[in-house]
Design an enzyme around this catalytic site. Structure first.
Site, PDB file in Angstrom:
ATOM      1  CG  ASN A  86      -1.758  -1.242   1.325  1.00 47.02           C
ATOM      2  OD1 ASN A  86      -2.130  -1.837   0.329  1.00 47.02           O
ATOM      3  ND2 ASN A  86      -2.046  -1.657   2.534  1.00 47.02           N
ATOM      4  CD  GLN A  93       3.073   3.660   3.003  1.00 46.36           C
ATOM      5  OE1 GLN A  93       2.918   4.387   2.026  1.00 46.36           O
ATOM      6  NE2 GLN A  93       4.261   3.344   3.474  1.00 46.36           N
ATOM      7  CG  HIS A  99       4.511  -2.600   5.109  1.00 48.54           C
ATOM      8  ND1 HIS A  99       4.431  -1.223   5.190  1.00 48.54           N
ATOM      9  CD2 HIS A  99       3.248  -3.063   5.267  1.00 48.54           C
ATOM     10  CE1 HIS A  99       3.163  -0.872   5.386  1.00 48.54           C
ATOM     11  NE2 HIS A  99       2.430  -1.967   5.437  1.00 48.54           N
ATOM     12  CG  HIS A 101       0.350  -6.589   3.461  1.00 52.00           C
ATOM     13  ND1 HIS A 101      -0.071  -6.647   4.771  1.00 52.00           N
ATOM     14  CD2 HIS A 101       0.510  -5.279   3.172  1.00 52.00           C
ATOM     15  CE1 HIS A 101      -0.161  -5.427   5.253  1.00 52.00           C
ATOM     16  NE2 HIS A 101       0.193  -4.573   4.300  1.00 52.00           N
TER      17      HIS A 101
END
Length: 112
Positions: A86, A93, A99, A101
């Site tokens: 995101n 986000q 990051h 997922h």
């Protein structure tokens, strides 16, 4: 350090680590979207996709190799999985540290 992920990397916050190497760490997410839900992050603090710089290319490459390793560890390498990141407010986000997922463990549908 205000970034929760930086604190996890520094072992100032706890997380259930799945995989770790010099530049990348993976741990279980707290909000499960599927039976398998892990986070794969660079240890270097990069705010988002929009903040990746040319000198980060090796770190991003290592994140992609990390996806493979985590998928094997979690047993979704053959059945399949999805990688999501995101970016920004409209991208939802929530933590300003790049990051990814890794989700799987069932057939995933696309919902918006």
């Amino acid at each position: 350090m205000s970034c929760i992920f930086c604190r996890i990397i520094a072992r100032e916050e706890s997380a259930e680590i799945i995989y770790e190497e010099e530049d990348v760490i993976s741990f279980y997410g707290l909000q499960y979207m599927a039976p398998v839900h892990a986070l794969v992050i660079p240890k270097k603090h990069i705010e988002s996709i929009m903040n990746i710089e040319v000198q980060d290319e090796n770190i991003i490459y290592k994140c992609h190799l990390g996806f493979q390793k985590v998928a094997r560890i979690l047993g979704v390498d053959q059945s399949g999985f999805r990688i999501i990141t995101n970016t920004g407010k409209h991208g939802q986000q929530e933590i300003n540290h790049l990051h990814y997922h890794l989700i799987g463990g069932r057939e995933l549908t696309w919902q918006m």
